[in-house]
Design a protein around this motif. Structure first.
Motif, PDB file in Angstrom:
ATOM      1  N   GLY A 294     -61.647   3.151 -14.787  1.00 19.31           N
ATOM      2  CA  GLY A 294     -61.348   1.980 -13.973  1.00 19.31           C
ATOM      3  C   GLY A 294     -61.242   2.291 -12.492  1.00 19.31           C
ATOM      4  O   GLY A 294     -61.968   3.090 -11.950  1.00 19.31           O
ATOM      5  N   LYS A 295     -60.319   1.613 -11.812  1.00 19.30           N
ATOM      6  CA  LYS A 295     -60.158   1.817 -10.380  1.00 19.30           C
ATOM      7  C   LYS A 295     -59.751   3.263 -10.093  1.00 19.30           C
ATOM      8  O   LYS A 295     -58.984   3.858 -10.814  1.00 19.30           O
ATOM      9  CB  LYS A 295     -59.083   0.846  -9.876  1.00 19.30           C
ATOM     10  CG  LYS A 295     -59.169   0.561  -8.402  1.00 19.30           C
ATOM     11  CD  LYS A 295     -58.685  -0.843  -8.076  1.00 19.30           C
ATOM     12  CE  LYS A 295     -57.200  -1.001  -8.343  1.00 19.30           C
ATOM     13  NZ  LYS A 295     -56.666  -2.220  -7.715  1.00 19.30           N
ATOM     14  N   LEU A 296     -60.247   3.765  -8.983  1.00 19.26           N
ATOM     15  CA  LEU A 296     -60.160   5.208  -8.734  1.00 19.26           C
ATOM     16  C   LEU A 296     -59.371   5.567  -7.484  1.00 19.26           C
ATOM     17  O   LEU A 296     -59.445   4.890  -6.477  1.00 19.26           O
ATOM     18  CB  LEU A 296     -61.585   5.719  -8.563  1.00 19.26           C
ATOM     19  CG  LEU A 296     -61.993   7.014  -9.230  1.00 19.26           C
ATOM     20  CD1 LEU A 296     -61.584   7.035 -10.688  1.00 19.26           C
ATOM     21  CD2 LEU A 296     -63.510   7.124  -9.152  1.00 19.26           C
ATOM     22  N   ARG A 297     -58.617   6.652  -7.542  1.00 14.04           N
ATOM     23  CA  ARG A 297     -57.888   7.137  -6.366  1.00 14.04           C
ATOM     24  C   ARG A 297     -57.825   8.655  -6.498  1.00 14.04           C
ATOM     25  O   ARG A 297     -57.729   9.163  -7.609  1.00 14.04           O
ATOM     26  CB  ARG A 297     -56.487   6.541  -6.415  1.00 14.04           C
ATOM     27  CG  ARG A 297     -55.632   6.760  -5.213  1.00 14.04           C
ATOM     28  CD  ARG A 297     -54.413   5.833  -5.236  1.00 14.04           C
ATOM     29  NE  ARG A 297     -53.409   6.177  -6.223  1.00 14.04           N
ATOM     30  CZ  ARG A 297     -52.555   7.198  -6.135  1.00 14.04           C
ATOM     31  NH1 ARG A 297     -52.598   7.997  -5.115  1.00 14.04           N
ATOM     32  NH2 ARG A 297     -51.664   7.420  -7.093  1.00 14.04           N
ATOM     33  N   VAL A 298     -57.887   9.368  -5.370  1.00 19.25           N
ATOM     34  CA  VAL A 298     -57.779  10.821  -5.483  1.00 19.25           C
ATOM     35  C   VAL A 298     -56.796  11.380  -4.475  1.00 19.25           C
ATOM     36  O   VAL A 298     -56.735  10.932  -3.329  1.00 19.25           O
ATOM     37  CB  VAL A 298     -59.171  11.494  -5.334  1.00 19.25           C
ATOM     38  CG1 VAL A 298     -59.707  11.322  -3.926  1.00 19.25           C
ATOM     39  CG2 VAL A 298     -59.098  12.959  -5.682  1.00 19.25           C
TER      40      VAL A 298
ATOM     41  N   ASN B 202     -59.897   7.836   0.962  1.00 17.44           N
ATOM     42  CA  ASN B 202     -60.551   6.652   0.414  1.00 17.44           C
ATOM     43  C   ASN B 202     -62.036   6.777   0.144  1.00 17.44           C
ATOM     44  O   ASN B 202     -62.685   5.782  -0.145  1.00 17.44           O
ATOM     45  CB  ASN B 202     -60.306   5.457   1.348  1.00 17.44           C
ATOM     46  CG  ASN B 202     -58.826   5.148   1.421  1.00 17.44           C
ATOM     47  OD1 ASN B 202     -58.128   5.210   0.422  1.00 17.44           O
ATOM     48  ND2 ASN B 202     -58.330   4.866   2.605  1.00 17.44           N
ATOM     49  N   SER B 203     -62.590   7.948   0.287  1.00 15.41           N
ATOM     50  CA  SER B 203     -63.995   8.107  -0.082  1.00 15.41           C
ATOM     51  C   SER B 203     -64.279   9.592  -0.271  1.00 15.41           C
ATOM     52  O   SER B 203     -63.488  10.438   0.127  1.00 15.41           O
ATOM     53  CB  SER B 203     -64.916   7.547   1.001  1.00 15.41           C
ATOM     54  OG  SER B 203     -64.903   8.406   2.140  1.00 15.41           O
ATOM     55  N   ILE B 204     -65.425   9.878  -0.877  1.00 10.79           N
ATOM     56  CA  ILE B 204     -65.793  11.293  -1.098  1.00 10.79           C
ATOM     57  C   ILE B 204     -65.970  11.993   0.235  1.00 10.79           C
ATOM     58  O   ILE B 204     -65.565  13.141   0.435  1.00 10.79           O
ATOM     59  CB  ILE B 204     -67.109  11.395  -1.902  1.00 10.79           C
ATOM     60  CG1 ILE B 204     -67.020  10.586  -3.184  1.00 10.79           C
ATOM     61  CG2 ILE B 204     -67.468  12.842  -2.156  1.00 10.79           C
ATOM     62  CD1 ILE B 204     -66.601  11.358  -4.389  1.00 10.79           C
ATOM     63  N   ARG B 205     -66.543  11.260   1.193  1.00  9.70           N
ATOM     64  CA  ARG B 205     -66.776  11.865   2.509  1.00  9.70           C
ATOM     65  C   ARG B 205     -65.430  12.239   3.147  1.00  9.70           C
ATOM     66  O   ARG B 205     -65.271  13.315   3.703  1.00  9.70           O
ATOM     67  CB  ARG B 205     -67.514  10.842   3.376  1.00  9.70           C
ATOM     68  CG  ARG B 205     -68.262  11.429   4.555  1.00  9.70           C
ATOM     69  CD  ARG B 205     -69.246  10.421   5.134  1.00  9.70           C
ATOM     70  NE  ARG B 205     -68.573   9.227   5.618  1.00  9.70           N
ATOM     71  CZ  ARG B 205     -68.109   9.067   6.857  1.00  9.70           C
ATOM     72  NH1 ARG B 205     -68.248  10.051   7.719  1.00  9.70           N
ATOM     73  NH2 ARG B 205     -67.514   7.963   7.218  1.00  9.70           N
ATOM     74  N   PHE B 206     -64.467  11.321   3.055  1.00 14.11           N
ATOM     75  CA  PHE B 206     -63.149  11.589   3.631  1.00 14.11           C
ATOM     76  C   PHE B 206     -62.447  12.688   2.864  1.00 14.11           C
ATOM     77  O   PHE B 206     -61.658  13.446   3.440  1.00 14.11           O
ATOM     78  CB  PHE B 206     -62.300  10.322   3.645  1.00 14.11           C
ATOM     79  CG  PHE B 206     -62.719   9.331   4.687  1.00 14.11           C
ATOM     80  CD1 PHE B 206     -62.537   7.970   4.488  1.00 14.11           C
ATOM     81  CD2 PHE B 206     -63.309   9.751   5.877  1.00 14.11           C
ATOM     82  CE1 PHE B 206     -62.936   7.047   5.453  1.00 14.11           C
ATOM     83  CE2 PHE B 206     -63.706   8.842   6.845  1.00 14.11           C
ATOM     84  CZ  PHE B 206     -63.514   7.487   6.633  1.00 14.11           C
TER      85      PHE B 206
ATOM     86  N   GLY C  94     -57.069  21.526  -5.574  1.00 15.18           N
ATOM     87  CA  GLY C  94     -56.963  20.833  -6.852  1.00 15.18           C
ATOM     88  C   GLY C  94     -57.056  19.339  -6.591  1.00 15.18           C
ATOM     89  O   GLY C  94     -56.422  18.832  -5.680  1.00 15.18           O
ATOM     90  N   LEU C  95     -57.858  18.664  -7.380  1.00 14.86           N
ATOM     91  CA  LEU C  95     -57.995  17.227  -7.180  1.00 14.86           C
ATOM     92  C   LEU C  95     -57.230  16.462  -8.244  1.00 14.86           C
ATOM     93  O   LEU C  95     -57.427  16.682  -9.435  1.00 14.86           O
ATOM     94  CB  LEU C  95     -59.474  16.821  -7.229  1.00 14.86           C
ATOM     95  CG  LEU C  95     -60.357  17.425  -6.151  1.00 14.86           C
ATOM     96  CD1 LEU C  95     -61.786  16.923  -6.308  1.00 14.86           C
ATOM     97  CD2 LEU C  95     -59.831  17.088  -4.765  1.00 14.86           C
ATOM     98  N   GLU C  96     -56.356  15.573  -7.789  1.00 18.18           N
ATOM     99  CA  GLU C  96     -55.581  14.742  -8.702  1.00 18.18           C
ATOM    100  C   GLU C  96     -56.249  13.380  -8.686  1.00 18.18           C
ATOM    101  O   GLU C  96     -56.234  12.677  -7.678  1.00 18.18           O
ATOM    102  CB  GLU C  96     -54.172  14.642  -8.134  1.00 18.18           C
ATOM    103  CG  GLU C  96     -53.088  14.398  -9.112  1.00 18.18           C
ATOM    104  CD  GLU C  96     -51.746  14.309  -8.382  1.00 18.18           C
ATOM    105  OE1 GLU C  96     -51.341  15.320  -7.778  1.00 18.18           O
ATOM    106  OE2 GLU C  96     -51.161  13.216  -8.394  1.00 18.18           O
ATOM    107  N   ILE C  97     -56.863  13.027  -9.806  1.00 16.08           N
ATOM    108  CA  ILE C  97     -57.646  11.793  -9.819  1.00 16.08           C
ATOM    109  C   ILE C  97     -56.930  10.734 -10.628  1.00 16.08           C
ATOM    110  O   ILE C  97     -56.587  10.948 -11.787  1.00 16.08           O
ATOM    111  CB  ILE C  97     -59.046  12.057 -10.394  1.00 16.08           C
ATOM    112  CG1 ILE C  97     -59.739  13.133  -9.556  1.00 16.08           C
ATOM    113  CG2 ILE C  97     -59.865  10.784 -10.404  1.00 16.08           C
ATOM    114  CD1 ILE C  97     -61.055  13.596 -10.102  1.00 16.08           C
ATOM    115  N   HIS C  98     -56.660   9.604  -9.989  1.00 16.13           N
ATOM    116  CA  HIS C  98     -55.995   8.486 -10.658  1.00 16.13           C
ATOM    117  C   HIS C  98     -57.018   7.384 -10.873  1.00 16.13           C
ATOM    118  O   HIS C  98     -57.706   6.980  -9.940  1.00 16.13           O
ATOM    119  CB  HIS C  98     -54.876   7.932  -9.784  1.00 16.13           C
ATOM    120  CG  HIS C  98     -53.849   8.945  -9.415  1.00 16.13           C
ATOM    121  ND1 HIS C  98     -52.587   8.961  -9.951  1.00 16.13           N
ATOM    122  CD2 HIS C  98     -53.886   9.990  -8.560  1.00 16.13           C
ATOM    123  CE1 HIS C  98     -51.898   9.970  -9.443  1.00 16.13           C
ATOM    124  NE2 HIS C  98     -52.662  10.606  -8.600  1.00 16.13           N
TER     125      HIS C  98
END
Lengths: 108, 454
Positions: free
Chosen positions: B153-157, B180-184, B58-62
């Motif tokens: 706006g600014k993004l964090r997952v 800190n990135s999609i790859r990570f 599950g992805l929690e996207i801020h």
């Protein structure tokens, strides 16, 4: 139904409360029993109330900058400061595990 | 939102971590077999003989809302401002202050919910969450908005990961932060799935904990739990009534419209969503869908492309190649944005027109473009003249050169006449060399073929 040692330890850890002796624990038990009386109320078909303000209108503010920029004033109350930071006591130190600390619960 | 994950890595080897402690790191060895179950989710094979595993992610996207002032106070929002300079009395939790909700933030949240095709809840409630830190003299509080869709706006997952056997209930999940990135994100999820499977297959248990992703080592580690266990003591926020959103139907008659957030009104004012924009580009210009993705993903690139198309006779299908291959790769190489491009749409269109009118070859055009990047303000035609890149327009001159080449290549000519057409390319190449690239290969081919058939 008695409160278990695990729960008591959990509470001491979370609330940083010290039950001190069996009387303290007994007081806790009584408090729980007192609150349990709520279960006697039949709430079938009753919508829970979220807020006593439920029929008030939530005020919406325009997205304007109207405050802030008062560092000096805010820091006036600080006992200790460094530049424009508040200086606070050191960070959280968790309680040692139950086996390792001195608590009345040890003996239970 | 749960999505079946795809992860497989190999076995993990142990790596000494900076600061002490062993940390498992991926060692590329055997890979687990992955197959898909009936629902299309990935199923990973267990150790030989053991039951397979189904991972759940599950992805929690801020995302931070872009606004002038804060969510609950009129303080300014500004990145990297000096310490405590933006803090108001409410932000400092001084007694007697109350939160006041920012209307713009509500609208932004509704816009985002609509853009993501969510259903918007008409009634939302605020809860209070308590943090207890020794360095705060009183419990810190956060006011949470429950049942409300995402913000822009600014993004964090943060990634939540668990594994279970098919048919069994979901396993204990861990939360992974510091991604800190999609790859990570992919690496962190892959690692965590593997870690949990190995732990469980070795008879261990998974703790419901928060872990941090270490990007250097490619693994997750337990986050140092500074408070020990946390009891957030969630309670209804006493200082904020419920937030009610309206639509055209439910709009009350005589309410101050400044106090009303109308979902339908916001919906009408949503800009074209990316999927719609992309479809329009593909339809209008005949470019490929993947081209439309790139155009939209680069700030200002669509505009650039459309401006070039307007000013050139070259078909958009050909223009797009110059935009995506030549322009974009140059910009990327020099870390420039489209707006910072030393070549303007006007200049590029000018160049493409020369190419389209067959005044220069495609190779020459690339040479001119290389000059244009220098940003010296020269016009494409100027550069063409300076470097003598014009295609030879004089048919007679070309015929003479073709004849000369034919005369000098007896063997090749015989081969072509015998039926080997490929050798013709060699002759074309020789003509190109003779003319220093200033001949139109299509024309040259025609001339050569004509001469050879005589």
């Amino acid at each position: 139904q008695k409160v278990t040692v695990e729960v008591l330890d959990h509470l001491e850890r979370l609330a940083l409360v010290d039950f001190r002796d069996s009387e303290g624990v007994e007081r806790l038990q009584k408090a729980i029993q007192f609150a349990d009386q709520l279960h006697e109320v039949n709430t079938d078909g009753v919508e829970p109330m979220d807020s006593v303000l439920e029929d008030r209108c939530l005020y919406l503010r325009e997205d304007d900058v109207t405050e802030g920029n008062c560092t000096k004033e805010l820091l006036k109350n600080a006992r200790e400061k460094v530049e424009e930071y508040f200086v606070a006591p050191p960070g959280n130190i968790p309680l040692p595990k139950l086996e390792e600390r001195e608590t009345f619960l040890q003996g239970s | 939102m749960a999505a079946a994950a795809r992860g497989f890595g190999g076995v993990w080897c142990w790596v000494w971590q900076r600061g002490g402690g062993w940390c498992p790191a991926p060692a590329p060895r055997r890979q687990r077999a992955v197959s898909c179950n009936a629902r299309g989710g990935a199923v990973l094979a267990g150790k030989s003989g053991l039951a397979p595993w189904v991972p759940v992610v599950g992805l929690e996207i801020h995302a931070q809302i872009s606004s002038n002032s804060k969510l609950f106070s009129g303080s300014q929002v500004q990145f990297a401002a000096p310490p405590n300079s933006l803090v108001s009395f409410f932000d400092a939790s001084l007694p007697g202050t109350l939160p006041v909700l920012n209307r713009r933030c509500v609208e932004a949240a509704v816009m985002t919910g609509l853009a993501l095709n969510c259903s918007i809840n008409k009634k939302s409630l605020f809860d209070r969450k308590h943090y207890f830190y020794a360095d705060l003299p009183f419990p810190g509080q956060t006011i949470l908005l429950m049942k409300f869709p995402f913000t822009e706006g600014k993004l964090r997952v943060d990634a939540n990961v668990s594994v279970h056997h098919p048919g069994e209930p979901y396993g204990v999940r861990t939360e992974v932060k510091n991604i800190n990135s999609i790859r990570f994100l992919a690496k962190a999820v892959d690692y965590e799935i593997q870690r949990q499977i190995e732990e469980l297959e070795n008879g261990g248990t998974i703790l419901n904990e928060t872990r941090a992703f270490d990007s250097k080592l490619g693994c997750t580690v337990p986050m140092r739990d500074k408070e020990g266990k946390q009891d957030y003591r969630f309670m209804p926020e006493p200082n904020l009534p419920p937030l009610i959103l309206y639509d055209a139907k439910s709009l009350p008659a005589n309410m101050n419209h400044q106090q009303v957030v109308n979902i339908d009104w916001i919906h009408e004012r949503l800009p074209d969503l990316p999927s719609v924009k992309r479809a329009k580009l593909v339809e209008q210009y005949g470019i490929l869908p993947e081209h439309s993705f790139t155009l939209l993903n680069e700030d200002g690139l669509t505009e650039f492309f459309e401006n070039v198309v307007k000013q050139t006779q070259m078909k958009p299908k050909k223009v797009i190649g110059w935009i995506l291959n030549d322009l974009l790769s140059y910009l990327k190489q020099h870390s420039l944005t489209v707006k910072e491009s030393p070549v303007s749409p006007f200049l590029l269109a000018d160049l493409l027109n020369l190419l389209e009118k067959k005044e220069i070859s495609s190779t020459a055009a690339k040479q001119v473009l290389a000059e244009l990047w220098k940003g010296e303000g020269k016009a494409p035609l100027e550069i063409v003249k300076e470097k003598e890149l014009e295609l030879i327009q004089d048919q007679k001159e070309l015929e003479q050169i073709c004849q000369a080449v034919i005369d000098g290549q007896e063997n090749e000519v015989m081969a072509i006449k015998a039926g080997n057409q490929k050798v013709l390319n060699k002759l074309i190449g020789l003509v190109q060399r003779e003319t220093q690239g200033r001949s139109n290969p299509v024309l040259v081919k025609q001339l050569l073929e004509k001469k050879l058939s005589e």
